[in-house]
Design a protein around this motif. Structure first.
Motif, PDB file in Angstrom:
ATOM      1  N   GLU A 109       0.060  16.854  76.014  1.00 44.26           N
ATOM      2  CA  GLU A 109       0.312  18.262  75.717  1.00 44.26           C
ATOM      3  C   GLU A 109      -0.035  18.595  74.266  1.00 44.26           C
ATOM      4  O   GLU A 109      -0.548  19.666  73.965  1.00 44.26           O
ATOM      5  N   THR A 110       0.210  17.665  73.369  1.00 44.31           N
ATOM      6  CA  THR A 110      -0.157  17.857  71.967  1.00 44.31           C
ATOM      7  C   THR A 110      -1.671  17.952  71.834  1.00 44.31           C
ATOM      8  O   THR A 110      -2.180  18.809  71.107  1.00 44.31           O
ATOM      9  N   SER A 111      -2.389  17.090  72.541  1.00 46.67           N
ATOM     10  CA  SER A 111      -3.863  17.160  72.524  1.00 46.67           C
ATOM     11  C   SER A 111      -4.352  18.505  73.011  1.00 46.67           C
ATOM     12  O   SER A 111      -5.273  19.092  72.431  1.00 46.67           O
ATOM     13  N   LYS A 112      -3.742  19.023  74.069  1.00 48.89           N
ATOM     14  CA  LYS A 112      -4.142  20.338  74.597  1.00 48.89           C
ATOM     15  C   LYS A 112      -3.923  21.430  73.553  1.00 48.89           C
ATOM     16  O   LYS A 112      -4.761  22.322  73.399  1.00 48.89           O
ATOM     17  N   ASN A 113      -2.789  21.360  72.856  1.00 49.92           N
ATOM     18  CA  ASN A 113      -2.509  22.362  71.825  1.00 49.92           C
ATOM     19  C   ASN A 113      -3.489  22.265  70.654  1.00 49.92           C
ATOM     20  O   ASN A 113      -3.952  23.282  70.142  1.00 49.92           O
ATOM     21  N   VAL A 114      -3.804  21.049  70.232  1.00 55.27           N
ATOM     22  CA  VAL A 114      -4.774  20.864  69.141  1.00 55.27           C
ATOM     23  C   VAL A 114      -6.129  21.421  69.564  1.00 55.27           C
ATOM     24  O   VAL A 114      -6.791  22.135  68.797  1.00 55.27           O
ATOM     25  N   ILE A 115      -6.544  21.107  70.779  1.00 54.54           N
ATOM     26  CA  ILE A 115      -7.837  21.602  71.280  1.00 54.54           C
ATOM     27  C   ILE A 115      -7.832  23.127  71.354  1.00 54.54           C
ATOM     28  O   ILE A 115      -8.815  23.785  70.972  1.00 54.54           O
ATOM     29  N   PHE A 116      -6.722  23.723  71.801  1.00 53.68           N
ATOM     30  CA  PHE A 116      -6.629  25.180  71.860  1.00 53.68           C
ATOM     31  C   PHE A 116      -6.774  25.801  70.471  1.00 53.68           C
ATOM     32  O   PHE A 116      -7.501  26.774  70.284  1.00 53.68           O
ATOM     33  N   ILE A 117      -6.077  25.234  69.506  1.00 51.72           N
ATOM     34  CA  ILE A 117      -6.155  25.752  68.133  1.00 51.72           C
ATOM     35  C   ILE A 117      -7.584  25.639  67.607  1.00 51.72           C
ATOM     36  O   ILE A 117      -8.118  26.585  67.014  1.00 51.72           O
ATOM     37  N   LEU A 118      -8.221  24.499  67.824  1.00 56.17           N
ATOM     38  CA  LEU A 118      -9.591  24.303  67.338  1.00 56.17           C
ATOM     39  C   LEU A 118     -10.573  25.237  68.040  1.00 56.17           C
ATOM     40  O   LEU A 118     -11.517  25.729  67.413  1.00 56.17           O
ATOM     41  N   LYS A 119     -10.347  25.509  69.314  1.00 59.87           N
ATOM     42  CA  LYS A 119     -11.200  26.467  70.043  1.00 59.87           C
ATOM     43  C   LYS A 119     -11.116  27.849  69.410  1.00 59.87           C
ATOM     44  O   LYS A 119     -12.139  28.505  69.206  1.00 59.87           O
ATOM     45  N   VAL A 159     -10.179  28.667  66.365  1.00 54.96           N
ATOM     46  CA  VAL A 159     -10.769  28.659  65.017  1.00 54.96           C
ATOM     47  C   VAL A 159     -12.288  28.703  65.115  1.00 54.96           C
ATOM     48  O   VAL A 159     -12.950  29.465  64.395  1.00 54.96           O
ATOM     49  N   LEU A 160     -12.861  27.902  66.006  1.00 57.05           N
ATOM     50  CA  LEU A 160     -14.314  27.872  66.166  1.00 57.05           C
ATOM     51  C   LEU A 160     -14.841  29.211  66.674  1.00 57.05           C
ATOM     52  O   LEU A 160     -15.895  29.676  66.228  1.00 57.05           O
ATOM     53  N   ALA A 161     -14.115  29.853  67.591  1.00 57.15           N
ATOM     54  CA  ALA A 161     -14.550  31.148  68.111  1.00 57.15           C
ATOM     55  C   ALA A 161     -14.488  32.225  67.030  1.00 57.15           C
ATOM     56  O   ALA A 161     -15.356  33.100  66.973  1.00 57.15           O
ATOM     57  N   LYS A 182     -13.156  11.485  72.200  1.00 57.48           N
ATOM     58  CA  LYS A 182     -13.454  12.506  71.187  1.00 57.48           C
ATOM     59  C   LYS A 182     -14.659  13.350  71.601  1.00 57.48           C
ATOM     60  O   LYS A 182     -14.688  14.555  71.351  1.00 57.48           O
ATOM     61  N   LYS A 183     -15.657  12.720  72.221  1.00 56.08           N
ATOM     62  CA  LYS A 183     -16.813  13.477  72.717  1.00 56.08           C
ATOM     63  C   LYS A 183     -16.369  14.499  73.759  1.00 56.08           C
ATOM     64  O   LYS A 183     -16.791  15.651  73.737  1.00 56.08           O
ATOM     65  N   LYS A 184     -15.510  14.047  74.673  1.00 60.56           N
ATOM     66  CA  LYS A 184     -15.016  14.942  75.721  1.00 60.56           C
ATOM     67  C   LYS A 184     -14.226  16.093  75.108  1.00 60.56           C
ATOM     68  O   LYS A 184     -14.391  17.252  75.511  1.00 60.56           O
ATOM     69  N   ALA A 185     -13.377  15.795  74.142  1.00 62.26           N
ATOM     70  CA  ALA A 185     -12.602  16.842  73.464  1.00 62.26           C
ATOM     71  C   ALA A 185     -13.529  17.802  72.724  1.00 62.26           C
ATOM     72  O   ALA A 185     -13.322  19.023  72.751  1.00 62.26           O
ATOM     73  N   GLY A 186     -14.548  17.270  72.069  1.00 63.00           N
ATOM     74  CA  GLY A 186     -15.514  18.118  71.372  1.00 63.00           C
ATOM     75  C   GLY A 186     -16.238  19.050  72.327  1.00 63.00           C
ATOM     76  O   GLY A 186     -16.415  20.239  72.031  1.00 63.00           O
ATOM     77  N   ASP A 187     -16.652  18.521  73.473  1.00 64.02           N
ATOM     78  CA  ASP A 187     -17.307  19.366  74.481  1.00 64.02           C
ATOM     79  C   ASP A 187     -16.369  20.463  74.970  1.00 64.02           C
ATOM     80  O   ASP A 187     -16.770  21.614  75.139  1.00 64.02           O
ATOM     81  N   GLU A 188     -15.110  20.097  75.192  1.00 63.43           N
ATOM     82  CA  GLU A 188     -14.125  21.079  75.650  1.00 63.43           C
ATOM     83  C   GLU A 188     -13.913  22.174  74.604  1.00 63.43           C
ATOM     84  O   GLU A 188     -13.812  23.350  74.942  1.00 63.43           O
ATOM     85  N   ILE A 189     -13.864  21.786  73.340  1.00 67.06           N
ATOM     86  CA  ILE A 189     -13.683  22.759  72.262  1.00 67.06           C
ATOM     87  C   ILE A 189     -14.875  23.703  72.187  1.00 67.06           C
ATOM     88  O   ILE A 189     -14.713  24.926  72.125  1.00 67.06           O
ATOM     89  N   PHE A 190     -16.076  23.161  72.209  1.00 68.44           N
ATOM     90  CA  PHE A 190     -17.271  24.011  72.089  1.00 68.44           C
ATOM     91  C   PHE A 190     -17.449  24.907  73.317  1.00 68.44           C
ATOM     92  O   PHE A 190     -17.800  26.080  73.180  1.00 68.44           O
ATOM     93  N   ASN A 191     -17.213  24.373  74.516  1.00 66.92           N
ATOM     94  CA  ASN A 191     -17.330  25.193  75.719  1.00 66.92           C
ATOM     95  C   ASN A 191     -16.260  26.274  75.754  1.00 66.92           C
ATOM     96  O   ASN A 191     -16.545  27.411  76.157  1.00 66.92           O
ATOM     97  N   GLY A 192     -15.046  25.930  75.353  1.00 62.80           N
ATOM     98  CA  GLY A 192     -13.976  26.916  75.320  1.00 62.80           C
ATOM     99  C   GLY A 192     -14.228  28.017  74.299  1.00 62.80           C
ATOM    100  O   GLY A 192     -13.945  29.188  74.546  1.00 62.80           O
ATOM    101  N   ALA A 220     -17.164  28.985  73.278  1.00 63.99           N
ATOM    102  CA  ALA A 220     -18.269  29.801  73.770  1.00 63.99           C
ATOM    103  C   ALA A 220     -17.759  30.854  74.756  1.00 63.99           C
ATOM    104  O   ALA A 220     -18.249  31.987  74.778  1.00 63.99           O
ATOM    105  N   LYS A 221     -16.773  30.499  75.556  1.00 68.81           N
ATOM    106  CA  LYS A 221     -16.199  31.458  76.498  1.00 68.81           C
ATOM    107  C   LYS A 221     -15.425  32.551  75.781  1.00 68.81           C
ATOM    108  O   LYS A 221     -15.353  33.674  76.275  1.00 68.81           O
ATOM    109  N   LEU A 222     -14.826  32.205  74.636  1.00 71.99           N
ATOM    110  CA  LEU A 222     -14.066  33.200  73.872  1.00 71.99           C
ATOM    111  C   LEU A 222     -14.965  34.186  73.133  1.00 71.99           C
ATOM    112  O   LEU A 222     -14.511  35.264  72.738  1.00 71.99           O
ATOM    113  N   LEU A 223     -16.209  33.788  72.889  1.00 71.97           N
ATOM    114  CA  LEU A 223     -17.123  34.666  72.142  1.00 71.97           C
ATOM    115  C   LEU A 223     -17.614  35.809  72.954  1.00 71.97           C
ATOM    116  O   LEU A 223     -17.826  36.010  73.970  1.00 71.97           O
TER     117      LEU A 223
END
Length: 161
Positions: free
Chosen positions: A111-121, A123-125, A146-156, A158-161
């Motif tokens: 759950e912490t990983s999900k929250n970190v990924i959400f925050i990074l998404k 910020v990136l958007a 980390k690659k999988k998390a990075g892909d999830e962050i970038f794809n997420g 992109a959807k927010l943009l």
């Protein structure tokens, strides 16, 4: 090193200590919602308390401390607080702690990983030109997680943009 183990053991086994930690996380989050004057003090402390507390496992520690029955519940509450703050604290405040967040993108608590990924998404958007350089390293990481998390962050993002 020994004092760190004692601190973790105390937090793990003491319900009152866990309550104080939840209160501290809550108040740091509220302070960040109200303004950015103390961002360089409040945000690193908030993130450190959250990330370290949710990394504590519910197993018996070597120092004789037994985890309290409420440890997992307190960790869930902490993640719930962070999840609510993630959408209410402005993205530019989280940008100031980008390295700390990136280093914990693969966390022992799912759950912490999900929250970190959400925050990074978010910020990136919001700041793609600035955050792209810091987050780009995740996609080229040797670690598959980390690659999988990075892909999830970038794809997420992109959807927010």
């Amino acid at each position: 090193l020994e004092s760190n183990a004692n601190r973790v053991g105390c937090i793990c086994s003491d319900d009152i200590c866990q309550g104080y930690l939840l209160d501290a996380v809550n108040h740091y989050g509220l302070a960040l919602q109200l303004g950015q004057k103390h961002v360089y003090q409040a945000l690193p402390r908030l993130l450190a308390m959250w990330l370290e507390f949710t990394a504590i496992s519910g197993e018996h520690t070597n120092e004789g401390h037994y985890p309290s029955a409420n440890l997992l519940q307190a960790q869930k509450e902490t993640n719930s607080l962070i999840n609510s703050f993630a959408s209410r604290i402005p993205e530019h405040l989280f940008y100031t702690a980008l390295p700390q967040l990136i280093s914990c993108v693969v966390h022992s608590n799912a759950e912490t990983s999900k929250n970190v990924i959400f925050i990074l998404k978010t910020v990136l958007a919001k700041y793609p030109c600035q955050a792209l350089w810091a987050l780009g390293g995740l996609r080229c990481s040797k670690s598959d997680a980390k690659k999988k998390a990075g892909d999830e962050i970038f794809n997420g993002a992109a959807k927010l943009l």
